[in-house]
Motif scaffolding. Structure first.
Motif, PDB file in Angstrom:
ATOM      1  N   GLY A 144       0.834  -1.199   0.000  1.00 52.03           N
ATOM      2  CA  GLY A 144       0.000   0.000   0.000  1.00 52.03           C
ATOM      3  C   GLY A 144       0.863   1.240   0.000  1.00 52.03           C
ATOM      4  O   GLY A 144       2.021   1.222  -0.440  1.00 52.03           O
ATOM      5  N   ARG A 145       0.325   2.320   0.504  1.00 51.68           N
ATOM      6  CA  ARG A 145       0.982   3.628   0.483  1.00 51.68           C
ATOM      7  C   ARG A 145       2.309   3.593   1.230  1.00 51.68           C
ATOM      8  O   ARG A 145       2.407   3.038   2.322  1.00 51.68           O
ATOM      9  CB  ARG A 145       0.057   4.663   1.127  1.00 51.68           C
ATOM     10  CG  ARG A 145       0.573   6.075   1.022  1.00 51.68           C
ATOM     11  CD  ARG A 145      -0.431   7.067   1.644  1.00 51.68           C
ATOM     12  NE  ARG A 145      -0.106   8.425   1.291  1.00 51.68           N
ATOM     13  CZ  ARG A 145       0.795   9.176   1.950  1.00 51.68           C
ATOM     14  NH1 ARG A 145       1.446   8.681   2.991  1.00 51.68           N
ATOM     15  NH2 ARG A 145       1.026  10.417   1.558  1.00 51.68           N
ATOM     16  N   ARG A 146       3.327   4.203   0.634  1.00 52.33           N
ATOM     17  CA  ARG A 146       4.631   4.331   1.291  1.00 52.33           C
ATOM     18  C   ARG A 146       4.488   5.272   2.481  1.00 52.33           C
ATOM     19  O   ARG A 146       3.943   6.366   2.363  1.00 52.33           O
ATOM     20  CB  ARG A 146       5.663   4.894   0.310  1.00 52.33           C
ATOM     21  CG  ARG A 146       7.034   5.140   0.931  1.00 52.33           C
ATOM     22  CD  ARG A 146       8.061   5.576  -0.102  1.00 52.33           C
ATOM     23  NE  ARG A 146       7.677   6.743  -0.854  1.00 52.33           N
ATOM     24  CZ  ARG A 146       8.092   7.997  -0.610  1.00 52.33           C
ATOM     25  NH1 ARG A 146       8.918   8.246   0.390  1.00 52.33           N
ATOM     26  NH2 ARG A 146       7.680   8.996  -1.372  1.00 52.33           N
ATOM     27  N   PRO A 147       4.970   4.859   3.663  1.00 55.61           N
ATOM     28  CA  PRO A 147       4.882   5.740   4.833  1.00 55.61           C
ATOM     29  C   PRO A 147       5.612   7.061   4.590  1.00 55.61           C
ATOM     30  O   PRO A 147       6.650   7.105   3.910  1.00 55.61           O
ATOM     31  CB  PRO A 147       5.579   4.936   5.937  1.00 55.61           C
ATOM     32  CG  PRO A 147       5.507   3.513   5.481  1.00 55.61           C
ATOM     33  CD  PRO A 147       5.576   3.565   3.977  1.00 55.61           C
ATOM     34  N   ASP A 148       5.079   8.134   5.133  1.00 55.18           N
ATOM     35  CA  ASP A 148       5.667   9.460   4.944  1.00 55.18           C
ATOM     36  C   ASP A 148       7.111   9.537   5.444  1.00 55.18           C
ATOM     37  O   ASP A 148       7.898  10.316   4.918  1.00 55.18           O
ATOM     38  CB  ASP A 148       4.830  10.523   5.660  1.00 55.18           C
ATOM     39  CG  ASP A 148       3.494  10.746   4.980  1.00 55.18           C
ATOM     40  OD1 ASP A 148       3.372  10.486   3.766  1.00 55.18           O
ATOM     41  OD2 ASP A 148       2.554  11.182   5.678  1.00 55.18           O
ATOM     42  N   ASN A 149       7.465   8.742   6.442  1.00 55.14           N
ATOM     43  CA  ASN A 149       8.825   8.807   7.006  1.00 55.14           C
ATOM     44  C   ASN A 149       9.791   7.853   6.321  1.00 55.14           C
ATOM     45  O   ASN A 149      10.952   7.748   6.740  1.00 55.14           O
ATOM     46  CB  ASN A 149       8.794   8.555   8.516  1.00 55.14           C
ATOM     47  CG  ASN A 149       8.285   7.157   8.864  1.00 55.14           C
ATOM     48  OD1 ASN A 149       7.812   6.414   8.001  1.00 55.14           O
ATOM     49  ND2 ASN A 149       8.377   6.820  10.141  1.00 55.14           N
ATOM     50  N   HIS A 150       9.356   7.155   5.270  1.00 55.37           N
ATOM     51  CA  HIS A 150      10.257   6.252   4.544  1.00 55.37           C
ATOM     52  C   HIS A 150      11.238   7.081   3.711  1.00 55.37           C
ATOM     53  O   HIS A 150      10.878   8.132   3.168  1.00 55.37           O
ATOM     54  CB  HIS A 150       9.459   5.319   3.635  1.00 55.37           C
ATOM     55  CG  HIS A 150      10.267   4.190   3.088  1.00 55.37           C
ATOM     56  ND1 HIS A 150      11.109   4.334   2.015  1.00 55.37           N
ATOM     57  CD2 HIS A 150      10.367   2.912   3.470  1.00 55.37           C
ATOM     58  CE1 HIS A 150      11.698   3.181   1.752  1.00 55.37           C
ATOM     59  NE2 HIS A 150      11.263   2.307   2.639  1.00 55.37           N
ATOM     60  N   LEU A 151      12.454   6.595   3.583  1.00 55.64           N
ATOM     61  CA  LEU A 151      13.476   7.316   2.836  1.00 55.64           C
ATOM     62  C   LEU A 151      13.079   7.462   1.360  1.00 55.64           C
ATOM     63  O   LEU A 151      12.424   6.593   0.783  1.00 55.64           O
ATOM     64  CB  LEU A 151      14.806   6.566   2.938  1.00 55.64           C
ATOM     65  CG  LEU A 151      15.392   6.456   4.347  1.00 55.64           C
ATOM     66  CD1 LEU A 151      16.649   5.589   4.325  1.00 55.64           C
ATOM     67  CD2 LEU A 151      15.669   7.805   4.928  1.00 55.64           C
ATOM     68  N   SER A 152      13.543   8.556   0.751  1.00 58.13           N
ATOM     69  CA  SER A 152      13.326   8.805  -0.671  1.00 58.13           C
ATOM     70  C   SER A 152      14.355   8.019  -1.481  1.00 58.13           C
ATOM     71  O   SER A 152      15.293   7.431  -0.927  1.00 58.13           O
ATOM     72  CB  SER A 152      13.473  10.288  -0.963  1.00 58.13           C
ATOM     73  OG  SER A 152      14.834  10.677  -0.812  1.00 58.13           O
ATOM     74  N   LEU A 153      14.209   8.046  -2.803  1.00 62.75           N
ATOM     75  CA  LEU A 153      15.207   7.398  -3.660  1.00 62.75           C
ATOM     76  C   LEU A 153      16.593   7.996  -3.432  1.00 62.75           C
ATOM     77  O   LEU A 153      17.573   7.277  -3.320  1.00 62.75           O
ATOM     78  CB  LEU A 153      14.830   7.564  -5.138  1.00 62.75           C
ATOM     79  CG  LEU A 153      13.579   6.834  -5.611  1.00 62.75           C
ATOM     80  CD1 LEU A 153      13.318   7.145  -7.082  1.00 62.75           C
ATOM     81  CD2 LEU A 153      13.712   5.337  -5.390  1.00 62.75           C
ATOM     82  N   SER A 154      16.660   9.330  -3.371  1.00 59.58           N
ATOM     83  CA  SER A 154      17.960   9.976  -3.142  1.00 59.58           C
ATOM     84  C   SER A 154      18.541   9.587  -1.795  1.00 59.58           C
ATOM     85  O   SER A 154      19.732   9.281  -1.689  1.00 59.58           O
ATOM     86  CB  SER A 154      17.819  11.489  -3.245  1.00 59.58           C
ATOM     87  OG  SER A 154      17.506  11.877  -4.556  1.00 59.58           O
ATOM     88  N   ASP A 155      17.708   9.558  -0.753  1.00 65.44           N
ATOM     89  CA  ASP A 155      18.179   9.178   0.583  1.00 65.44           C
ATOM     90  C   ASP A 155      18.665   7.737   0.619  1.00 65.44           C
ATOM     91  O   ASP A 155      19.569   7.402   1.394  1.00 65.44           O
ATOM     92  CB  ASP A 155      17.085   9.371   1.622  1.00 65.44           C
ATOM     93  CG  ASP A 155      16.728  10.839   1.843  1.00 65.44           C
ATOM     94  OD1 ASP A 155      17.577  11.714   1.602  1.00 65.44           O
ATOM     95  OD2 ASP A 155      15.575  11.105   2.243  1.00 65.44           O
ATOM     96  N   LEU A 156      18.055   6.870  -0.202  1.00 63.34           N
ATOM     97  CA  LEU A 156      18.461   5.461  -0.264  1.00 63.34           C
ATOM     98  C   LEU A 156      19.680   5.239  -1.160  1.00 63.34           C
ATOM     99  O   LEU A 156      20.172   4.132  -1.261  1.00 63.34           O
ATOM    100  CB  LEU A 156      17.298   4.608  -0.787  1.00 63.34           C
ATOM    101  CG  LEU A 156      16.126   4.421   0.171  1.00 63.34           C
ATOM    102  CD1 LEU A 156      14.923   3.848  -0.577  1.00 63.34           C
ATOM    103  CD2 LEU A 156      16.532   3.528   1.331  1.00 63.34           C
ATOM    104  N   GLY A 157      20.169   6.295  -1.799  1.00 60.78           N
ATOM    105  CA  GLY A 157      21.313   6.167  -2.692  1.00 60.78           C
ATOM    106  C   GLY A 157      20.946   5.543  -4.033  1.00 60.78           C
ATOM    107  O   GLY A 157      21.803   5.025  -4.730  1.00 60.78           O
ATOM    108  N   LEU A 158      19.674   5.607  -4.375  1.00 62.96           N
ATOM    109  CA  LEU A 158      19.211   5.069  -5.646  1.00 62.96           C
ATOM    110  C   LEU A 158      19.023   6.193  -6.631  1.00 62.96           C
ATOM    111  O   LEU A 158      18.460   6.151  -7.624  1.00 62.96           O
ATOM    112  CB  LEU A 158      17.906   4.276  -5.456  1.00 62.96           C
ATOM    113  CG  LEU A 158      17.984   3.109  -4.461  1.00 62.96           C
ATOM    114  CD1 LEU A 158      16.608   2.498  -4.257  1.00 62.96           C
ATOM    115  CD2 LEU A 158      18.960   2.054  -4.953  1.00 62.96           C
TER     116      LEU A 158
END
Length: 158
Positions: A144-158
């Protein structure tokens, strides 16, 4: 199109409204509900998705049904790349597995063009699949929906 069919925010986009549009698209796709997703697109929307071309909501729904039958436990993150006027460019990654349990991370870019009602009229997607080990997954929230506090692509190094 019915005159009451609208999908705010409407173009021209600001940074705030472009970010909102990207998150709304991500949330829709993470629902894995083809009918819900199709409502963000104009009735005559044109897609290029990998090597598949779809025109109109019924073809978009059929494409998404095939996609989510094949791509199981799908989780997606989209990130704004650029915007101007009625266009938005995003980069994205999603993780999924096939029916044999093989995991993949799919990377891509999308170019979107919106009509005056805020419905996406054109979508061009380029996507590449990278096989990954299950232990290398980074998108671990419940379906379902990605939690608001989950890392972004940039934060994950992707």
């Amino acid at each position: 199109m019915q005159s009451n069919e609208s999908r705010p925010p409407l173009p021209p986009f600001t940074l705030e409204t472009a970010l909102q549009k990207v998150r709304m698209a991500e949330d829709g796709w993470n629902s894995r509900d083809p009918e819900r997703v199709s409502l963000a697109y104009s009735t005559r929307s044109r897609w290029r998705n990998r090597a598949e071309f779809a025109v109109g909501r019924s073809q978009i729904i059929a494409l998404l049904q095939r996609k989510w039958t094949r791509e199981l436990d799908y989780r997606l993150i989209k990130e704004l790349w650029a915007f101007g006027g009625n266009r938005i460019a995003v980069r994205f990654a999603y993780e999924w597995h096939d029916d044999a349990g093989n995991w993949f991370r799919s990377y891509g870019n999308e170019n979107w063009e919106f009509d005056e009602h805020g419905l996406m009229a054109v979508r061009h997607a380029s996507i590449n699949d990278l096989p990954i080990r299950e232990g290398d997954r980074k998108f671990l929230w419940p379906l379902g929906r990605r939690p608001d506090n989950h890392l972004s692509l940039s934060d994950l190094g992707l």
